[in-house]
Design a protein around this motif. Structure first.
Motif, PDB file in Angstrom:
ATOM      1  N   SER A  25     -64.434   7.804  -1.844  1.00  0.00           N
ATOM      2  CA  SER A  25     -64.559   9.104  -2.502  1.00  0.00           C
ATOM      3  C   SER A  25     -63.813  10.210  -1.767  1.00  0.00           C
ATOM      4  O   SER A  25     -63.328  11.137  -2.382  1.00  0.00           O
ATOM      5  CB  SER A  25     -66.026   9.472  -2.689  1.00  0.00           C
ATOM      6  N   SER A  26     -63.691  10.094  -0.438  1.00  0.00           N
ATOM      7  CA  SER A  26     -62.965  11.154   0.271  1.00  0.00           C
ATOM      8  C   SER A  26     -61.465  11.078  -0.018  1.00  0.00           C
ATOM      9  O   SER A  26     -60.759  12.077   0.076  1.00  0.00           O
ATOM     10  CB  SER A  26     -63.214  11.067   1.766  1.00  0.00           C
ATOM     11  N   ASN A  27     -60.964   9.903  -0.379  1.00  0.00           N
ATOM     12  CA  ASN A  27     -59.544   9.793  -0.727  1.00  0.00           C
ATOM     13  C   ASN A  27     -59.277  10.173  -2.171  1.00  0.00           C
ATOM     14  O   ASN A  27     -58.161  10.531  -2.527  1.00  0.00           O
ATOM     15  CB  ASN A  27     -59.046   8.359  -0.509  1.00  0.00           C
ATOM     16  N   GLN A  84     -63.474  23.413   4.598  1.00  0.00           N
ATOM     17  CA  GLN A  84     -63.292  22.079   5.181  1.00  0.00           C
ATOM     18  C   GLN A  84     -62.112  22.080   6.145  1.00  0.00           C
ATOM     19  O   GLN A  84     -62.159  21.453   7.208  1.00  0.00           O
ATOM     20  CB  GLN A  84     -63.028  21.048   4.079  1.00  0.00           C
ATOM     21  N   TRP A  95     -65.524  14.431  -8.445  1.00  0.00           N
ATOM     22  CA  TRP A  95     -64.509  14.761  -7.451  1.00  0.00           C
ATOM     23  C   TRP A  95     -63.831  16.057  -7.853  1.00  0.00           C
ATOM     24  O   TRP A  95     -63.815  16.401  -9.035  1.00  0.00           O
ATOM     25  CB  TRP A  95     -63.458  13.642  -7.384  1.00  0.00           C
TER      26      TRP A  95
END
Lengths: 167, 55, 253
Positions: free
Chosen positions: A30-32, A41, C183
């Motif tokens: 999910s971070s990618n 951030q 996202w």
């Protein structure tokens, strides 16, 4: 158990396996999958200076400066997510939708001084669709200034027509 | 008055492509259905004719 | 004829389906023509310009229906896959063959109109964000389905494989739907949701609803016509094969 119900259970079991596999994969990555990083951030975990990242946020009202250097427009503006702000430098023509209060996504690198040098700036528009006459009217009556954030609740304006707003 | 961009070529291309594709799909399906119906009718009548002449 | 046990099997009989299609066809196609004419003229000439996007917002009136149809046609493929794998429904495989290319067209048009919208508004034809990428995956799933269902000499094997692909690929549908919430993406979140009021002026929502209904009716009409044509074609093939068999029997005797 008839053959039909057995086949149905096999299909359900396979679908359950595939969806949990997909869910786990998406969680792991999910971070990618995130398309851009917010200024807070970037401030909290500054990426390596040679790493290209995307920075997303709102252009802070009153922060845009444009100068022309050797015939090319040089822009600097602050991008904020409400908690932190990053100063962005970009040489080139900004997209049509670019304005103060607009969400943007900038591709570039974080400099040692904390500034951000962008090689590409994309405008991100929100999900609010409003006739321009209605927007003018909301601005005129002081109900909304697009430079400082999102439009007010849709229920307050979604039946305003161009005619009513203009008159 | 704020600056409002004007991009009619993009709009025209989007509408043109969508309407064009819809027309091709729609007319293609209608023609195919008509051809399939006439062909089936022709084969059926031919077979019936042959059966009646054979018996 | 055997009595029809329930709704699921009533239209399994191709004859019943043809009767239904013949009854619905004129309503679907006239409805589609009326709604599309009204919606497109309204969207293109009478709907207001957006306060930030100007006239370019009009691309929405074709882009959103294509996105909706691309997803719903795939849902249709997945349901056909389930009916074919579990109940061996005879029409489901035929329907899957006919729905695939229509859905692929909708997905391609969704991507192209989105690109034509993104270039002037965002400043780019394409980005690899979660929404755009998941719709591209949907388009490739369609292409895979179209190829797979026709790939084998023995049609039943291709149909079985394609049904499995359609069911497995259905995982992409919730990913497309929720990508803009899970996202952060360049694509904006949905303006029309089941839970809240639409963040869109009514003067833009009406033409959008009308073109969406129009394209949906049109695609339904096209799929019904293609499926009816496919039933006629397969009957013709059966009759030809039987007559060839009879003739060879006679010549052998």
């Amino acid at each position: 158990m008839t053959r039909k119900t057995r086949r149905l259970w096999i299909v359900i079991a396979c679908l359950a396996c595939i969806s949990s596999a997909a869910a786990l994969t998406l969680r792991a990555f999910s971070s990618n999958i995130v398309f851009f990083m917010a200024p807070s951030q970037v401030k909290a975990h500054p990426p390596a200076p040679d790493r290209t990242i995307r920075l997303g946020g709102m252009v802070m009202a009153g922060s845009l400066h444009r100068i022309t250097e050797n015939g090319a427009p040089v822009n600097s503006f602050n991008v904020t997510d409400g908690q932190a702000a990053v100063e962005v430098h970009y040489t080139g023509i900004l997209p049509d939708l670019f304005r103060e209060g607009q969400s943007v996504v900038a591709l570039g690198t974080v400099q040692k001084d904390g500034g951000f040098t962008a090689s590409e700036v994309l405008a991100k528009h929100d999900e609010t669709y409003m006739p321009k006459e209605v927007a003018e009217e909301l601005k005129r009556t002081g109900k909304w200034d697009p430079r400082f954030g999102k439009a007010p609740d849709a229920a307050s304006w979604d039946t305003m027509t161009a005619k009513k707003a203009g008159g | 008055m704020m600056h409002l961009p004007n991009h009619w070529p993009y709009i025209a291309a989007a509408y043109g492509l969508t309407i064009g594709c819809s027309l091709v799909l729609g007319i293609g399906a209608a023609l195919r259905l008509r051809r399939a119906k006439t062909r089936l009718a022709a084969v059926e009548s031919q077979l019936r004719h042959r059966e009646s002449s054979a018996s | 004829m055997r009595p029809t046990p329930n709704l699921l099997h009533r239209y399994a009989n191709p004859g019943q389906f043809l009767r239904l299609a013949r009854a619905l066809q004129p309503w679907l196609s006239t409805g589609a023509i009326i709604f599309l004419t009204v919606g497109i003229v309204w969207g293109l000439f009478f709907a207001p310009a957006d306060w930030q996007q100007g006239e370019t917002v009009r691309i929405m009136y074709v882009h959103v229906p294509m996105a909706w149809l691309a997803s719903s046609c795939y849902l249709g493929l997945a349901i056909c896959g389930l009916l074919s794998l579990v109940w061996r429904h005879p029409l489901a495989d035929l329907a899957a063959i006919e729905i695939g290319p229509v859905g692929a067209c909708a997905a391609a048009l969704c991507l192209i109109t989105g690109s034509l919208w993104g270039q002037p508004m965002w400043g780019t034809w394409w980005v690899w964000d979660a929404r755009l990428t998941s719709v591209l995956v949907l388009f490739f799933l369609y292409l895979g389905h179209i190829a797979l269902i026709r790939a084998f000499d023995e049609p039943a094997r291709g149909q079985r494989a394609a049904a499995i692909l359609a069911l497995a690929g259905a995982i992409d549908l919730p990913i497309i739907k929720f990508s803009v919430q899970w996202w952060n993406t360049l694509h904006q979140p949905d303006s029309i949701t089941l839970t809240g009021a639409p963040t869109m002026s009514m003067t833009m929502l009406w033409p959008l609803l009308i073109t969406t209904i129009g394209f949906t009716l049109g695609v339904a009409a096209v799929i019904f016509a293609r499926l009816s044509a496919a039933i006629h074609e397969s009957r013709t093939r059966q009759l030809m094969a039987r007559s060839r068999l009879n003739r060879s029997d006679r010549s052998a005797a």
